[in-house]
Design an enzyme around this catalytic site. Structure first.
Site, mmCIF file in Angstrom:
data_model
loop_
_atom_site.group_PDB
_atom_site.id
_atom_site.type_symbol
_atom_site.label_atom_id
_atom_site.label_comp_id
_atom_site.label_asym_id
_atom_site.label_seq_id
_atom_site.Cartn_x
_atom_site.Cartn_y
_atom_site.Cartn_z
ATOM 1 N N LYS A 153 0.817 -1.215 0.000
ATOM 2 C CA LYS A 153 0.000 0.000 0.000
ATOM 3 C C LYS A 153 0.853 1.267 0.000
ATOM 4 C CE LYS A 153 -3.719 -2.039 2.822
ATOM 5 N NZ LYS A 153 -4.786 -2.200 1.837
ATOM 6 N N GLY A 212 -10.525 -3.186 8.855
ATOM 7 C CA GLY A 212 -10.152 -3.388 10.251
ATOM 8 C C GLY A 212 -11.314 -3.434 11.205
#
Lengths: 200, 290
Positions: B79, B151
């Site tokens: 990322k 998450g």
């Protein structure tokens, strides 16, 4: 007589093969579990591109490995592209893994490196003129067995990128990613020949 | 579009029907590959920990990414912050297979995304709706994923994004040709991309589900809603038995329509990640970079 081809559909670019085969008037069945094999007798099998580690693992865990291996060994025509080539290779360079292992050749995985090494080119296929070839993190065939009947169908930069042994055809490139149907037609001719001899 | 862009779209096609797993160490990467991941996302902290740690979250240490590249033979992704083209240049220099320009990290630019057409390596970007998806594609993204809230272990946003994108595609498919110009204006995207969606009835690149996927059932839900594969982040290595759960999710993505098999796969997986409901979180990462 309509030809029916099973396309292994556990992971990877299987829908692209189905699109190509449908253009040639072929009936396709997606193979995801053993019951799919029982649904219709197959005239041929396609092992598509994808990740060979994933496909090899799913073949075993979904109980497809043995029935498919039996079919291939019994002479069912099979086309393996990229990961499919790895599944059929009798040996993989620097790797102890063997999947079907039915073709007498040594293949090298990720032979051109990572994605930055992926490329497109044109080369002769089966001495029938140039076709577009797309290589995505592709393998190549380091060598084919001596004393067996393995035909080399294409080379790029002196590496073997397509071959045939009996009813098994493999390419390290992806014919399903281009509009050119030469490789699928080549495979289909093999399937039709096989179907004829079976009837005779 | 040039040849390199086609090759990059092609790599995403090879990942279809697969599971891309977040990993933070070479050991986790090996577990993921062994479990049947079609690619791994190398990052220093998984999204659940980024969320609890707070602070600025950046591109991972290249050394850590290289250790993961050395550990596995499947593609390795990593990322970068939205708009941080220098981080992307660094990842290209270490020959990453795919860059995720990701809202999970702290955005580096609150106006501009990276001009991805200037890179040889491929990019995947998140999208909540069709406008975002087509804007990212026009900037050079060769793969799209939902922006489901990472998450959290809550799949609600991934579902919302996938449904919305597909609804918008169906609407465009049934729109008269002379009305497509206005559609392009409303969505703030190039007319040519709208025309392509109208003709083909799908995005011009592969579309995966991401964010909050924690169980085989979650993965099957996303596949039935039209995802072409799934990203699983915190869901695996935040759970009781990562290897077993990872394998179950891989098989669920392949046989997403087989309820009998999904029932077997859902048995005895140990504890799922705890999860946070979307109403309980302060920071909505999906709002970053639209």
């Amino acid at each position: 007589m309509a030809i029916t081809i099973g396309v292994l559909a556990v992971q990877g670019a299987f829908s692209e093969h189905i699109t190509a085969l449908k253009q040639l008037g072929v009936h396709c069945i997606e193979i995801r579990k053993p019951a799919d094999l029982a649904s219709h007798p197959l005239d041929g099998l396609v092992l598509p591109g994808g990740e060979s580690t994933v496909i090899g693992k799913l073949l075993r865990e979904l109980a497809l490995f043995e029935p498919l291996k039996d079919l291939i060994e019994a002479g069912l025509p099979v086309l393996g592209t990229c990961a499919g080539l790895i599944l059929l290779a009798g040996q993989i360079a620097e790797d102890n893994t063997i999947h079907f292992g039915t073709m007498n050749m040594v293949a090298r995985r990720n032979a051109y490196g990572r994605q930055l090494g992926s490329f497109q080119t044109e080369a002769e296929f089966d001495a029938g003129g140039k076709i577009p070839m797309v290589f995505i993190r592709a393998p190549y065939i380091e060598r084919v067995g001596v004393g067996v009947d393995v035909n080399i169908l294409a080379r790029v930069d002196n590496h073997i990128v397509a071959a045939r042994q009996g009813n098994m055809v493999v390419t390290s490139f992806h014919p399903e990613l281009t509009a050119d149907l030469t490789v699928h037609q080549y495979f289909l001719n093999l399937v039709q020949q096989k179907a004829k001899t079976c009837i005779a | 579009m040039n040849n390199r862009y086609e090759l990059n779209k092609n790599l995403a096609q090879m990942l279809k029907g697969g599971v891309i797993m977040d990993v933070t160490t070479a050991e986790q990467a090996r577990i993921a590959q062994e479990a049947g991941a079609c690619a791994v996302m190398a990052l220093e902290r998984i999204p659940a920990d980024i969320r609890s740690a707070g602070g600025v979250s950046r591109m991972s240490d290249p050394k850590m990414i290289k250790s993961i590249q050395a550990a596995v033979s499947i593609p390795v992704m990593a990322k970068v912050r939205i708009g941080h083209f220098a981080e992307a240049q660094i990842l290209e220099a270490i020959e990453i297979d795919y860059i995720d320009e990701s809202e999970v990290l702290s955005p580096a630019d609150d106006t501009y995304h990276i001009d991805k057409t200037g890179f040889s390596v491929p990019f995947v970007c998140g999208a909540k709706d069709l406008g975002e998806a087509l804007r990212r594609i026009s900037e050079g993204a060769s793969m799209i994923r939902t922006k489901g809230e990472p998450g959290t272990g809550d799949v609600v946003q991934a579902v919302r994004h996938m449904r919305l994108i597909n609804q918008q595609i169906r609407t465009i498919q049934n729109t008269r040709a002379d009305e497509l110009y206005q559609v392009a204006k409303d969505l703030q995207v190039p007319y040519e991309l709208v025309q392509l969606v109208n003709e083909t009835g799908k995005l011009p690149v592969v579309n995966f589900a991401a964010g909050g996927i924690a169980t085989p059932a979650d993965a099957a839900l996303m596949m039935q809603l039209g995802a072409e594969g799934v990203f699983v982040g915190s869901g695996i290595f935040k759970s009781g038995n990562p290897a077993k759960r990872a394998q179950a999710i891989v098989k669920a993505v392949t046989n997403y329509n087989d309820a009998q098999l999904l029932a077997e796969l859902s048995e005895d997986l140990g504890e799922a990640m705890v999860g946070i409901n979307e109403q309980e979180i302060d920071l909505l990462m999906a709002q970053r970079g639209i």
